[in-house]
Enzyme design. Structure first.
Site, PDB file in Angstrom:
ATOM      1  N   GLY A 161       0.830  -1.209   0.000  1.00 38.60           N
ATOM      2  CA  GLY A 161       0.000   0.000   0.000  1.00 38.60           C
ATOM      3  C   GLY A 161       0.860   1.253   0.000  1.00 38.60           C
ATOM      4  N   HIS A 162       1.882   1.258   0.860  1.00 38.53           N
ATOM      5  CA  HIS A 162       2.810   2.398   0.887  1.00 38.53           C
ATOM      6  C   HIS A 162       3.571   2.492  -0.442  1.00 38.53           C
ATOM      7  CE1 HIS A 162       2.685   1.318   5.344  1.00 38.53           C
ATOM      8  NE2 HIS A 162       2.318   2.592   5.366  1.00 38.53           N
ATOM      9  N   GLY A 222      -3.662   7.225   0.923  1.00 37.86           N
ATOM     10  CA  GLY A 222      -4.347   6.024   0.448  1.00 37.86           C
ATOM     11  C   GLY A 222      -5.841   6.057   0.734  1.00 37.86           C
ATOM     12  N   LYS A 225      -7.372   3.564   1.561  1.00 39.95           N
ATOM     13  CA  LYS A 225      -7.564   2.668   2.702  1.00 39.95           C
ATOM     14  C   LYS A 225      -8.129   3.449   3.890  1.00 39.95           C
ATOM     15  CE  LYS A 225      -6.364  -0.137   6.203  1.00 39.95           C
ATOM     16  NZ  LYS A 225      -5.271   0.350   6.987  1.00 39.95           N
TER      17      LYS A 225
HETATM   18  P1  AMP Z   1       0.233   4.586   7.497  1.00 46.86           P
HETATM   19  O1  AMP Z   1       1.704   4.322   7.490  1.00 46.86           O
HETATM   20  O2  AMP Z   1      -0.600   3.397   7.869  1.00 46.86           O
HETATM   21  O3  AMP Z   1      -0.116   5.832   8.279  1.00 46.86           O
HETATM   22  O4  AMP Z   1      -0.185   4.892   6.003  1.00 46.86           O
HETATM   23  C1  AMP Z   1       0.503   5.854   5.240  1.00 46.86           C
HETATM   24  C2  AMP Z   1      -0.261   6.095   3.969  1.00 46.86           C
HETATM   25  O5  AMP Z   1      -0.405   4.872   3.263  1.00 46.86           O
HETATM   26  C3  AMP Z   1      -1.695   6.613   4.247  1.00 46.86           C
HETATM   27  O6  AMP Z   1      -2.022   7.590   3.281  1.00 46.86           O
HETATM   28  C4  AMP Z   1      -2.518   5.367   4.086  1.00 46.86           C
HETATM   29  O7  AMP Z   1      -3.847   5.626   3.673  1.00 46.86           O
HETATM   30  C5  AMP Z   1      -1.762   4.640   2.998  1.00 46.86           C
HETATM   31  N1  AMP Z   1      -2.075   3.215   3.039  1.00 46.86           N
HETATM   32  C6  AMP Z   1      -1.969   2.371   4.098  1.00 46.86           C
HETATM   33  N2  AMP Z   1      -2.417   1.132   3.771  1.00 46.86           N
HETATM   34  C7  AMP Z   1      -2.828   1.207   2.484  1.00 46.86           C
HETATM   35  C8  AMP Z   1      -3.407   0.273   1.576  1.00 46.86           C
HETATM   36  N3  AMP Z   1      -3.660  -0.989   1.923  1.00 46.86           N
HETATM   37  N4  AMP Z   1      -3.704   0.695   0.328  1.00 46.86           N
HETATM   38  C9  AMP Z   1      -3.469   1.971  -0.040  1.00 46.86           C
HETATM   39  N5  AMP Z   1      -2.937   2.901   0.762  1.00 46.86           N
HETATM   40  C10 AMP Z   1      -2.605   2.526   2.018  1.00 46.86           C
END
Ligand code: AMP
Length: 281
Positions: free
Chosen positions: A36-37, A147, A149
């Site tokens: 995702g990242h 994301g 998500k």
């Molecule tokens: P985080 O490290 O969980 O705070 O996420 C950092 C970025 O990655 C945020 O914009 C999230 O929405 C995005 N993100 C996390 N998981 C996913 C995923 N499965 N698909 C798409 N984007 C994601």
């Protein structure tokens, strides 16, 4: 790839790039990278001349009883993955650098932050908005990638950028799933193998409602019941924090479901609180 933990030097570097006519894209993250990242890094790479990824487990977006202390971390692996995906600058500030003594300014978007995740996590989005605005001021990006998500987060950041005339284009990236449909998340690492297997049922429940919608059902209440019934049968160990069918931009409940209605949910499974969302159409 440059790596810096100093806000001032990142600010100078980004300013120098922009002065030289190069566009900058920012991908804010809390690390423990997964696909995702990576998908956001790659989208940023395609859009801008320079890609900055911030890696900061932001204390202010965690509630007092939440998982700040145990949030998964693997800085070395993250560094390697950022480097492999064409990131120009990895920004890794410390909490003290982001929140010095006497820090006292907060940004929030109450209208969109009190619903859905905000009910269980009342201070979460205030912490998110504040750190994201700080990151914008440090990196002065032309584009910032978030994301889908975290649908509510993306909606709130778009609203903040519009309300405050921030000179940045907010870009949403599609939700990336595991092969069995589970939304990828750093917090999936909290799941035991049994829970991880069961977790695929979260998105399957949302698919069940999509099928019902495709067959003509338009009542949000009935579609919600269809999902909850599916989870009762197939995910009995899960505890639903919330499940709502909402307008994709206002996040208000939509009693009459439409193609763009967003099903948004959070489910507790073991030690993890897992979020997911999908459009009905
Ligand atoms: P985080 O490290 O969980 O705070 O996420 C950092 C970025 O990655 C945020 O914009 C999230 O929405 C995005 N993100 C996390 N998981 C996913 C995923 N499965 N698909 C798409 N984007 C994601």
């Amino acid at each position: 790839m440059m790596i810096s933990s100093a806000p001032r030097s990142v600010q100078e570097q980004c300013a120098a790039w922009r002065k030289a006519g190069q566009s900058v894209a920012l991908v804010p993250t809390m690390g423990f990278f997964h696909q995702g990242h990576v998908s956001l890094m790659q989208a940023a790479r395609e859009k801008a001349d320079k890609v900055v990824v911030s890696l900061f487990v932001n204390p202010s977006q965690f509630g007092p009883a939440e998982d700040l202390g145990s949030y998964p971390r693997d800085p070395e692996r993250d560094r390697a993955m950022a480097g492999e995906n064409g990131v120009d600058l990895l920004f890794t500030p410390s909490s003290r650098e982001m929140y010095p003594l006497h820090f006292g300014t907060w940004v929030s978007v109450p209208s969109l932050s009190e619903t859905l995740c905000g009910k269980t996590r009342p201070t979460h989005f205030k912490g998110v908005c504040t750190v994201v605005l700080k990151l914008f001021n440090i990196c002065t990006p032309d584009f910032a990638f978030f994301g889908e998500k975290d649908w509510q987060q993306l909606t709130i950041i778009k609203r903040m950028a519009e309300d405050l005339n921030l000179p940045v284009q907010i870009v949403g990236g599609p939700l990336v799933r595991e092969a069995d449909g589970l939304a990828m998340s750093s917090r999936n690492s909290y799941l035991t193998p049994k829970e991880r297997f069961a977790a695929a049922q979260i998105s399957q429940g949302l698919h069940a409602a999509r099928a019902r919608f495709a067959a003509g059902e338009r009542s949000a209440a009935k579609l919600e019941k269809c999902i909850l019934d599916y989870w009762l049968d197939n995910l009995p160990q899960g505890r639903v924090d919330y499940l709502e069918l909402v307008h994709p931009d206002t996040l208000e409940a939509q009693p009459l479901a439409r193609t763009d209605t967003r099903m948004i949910t959070a489910v507790y499974l073991g030690k993890a609180r897992l979020i997911d969302n999908m459009s009905l159409g």
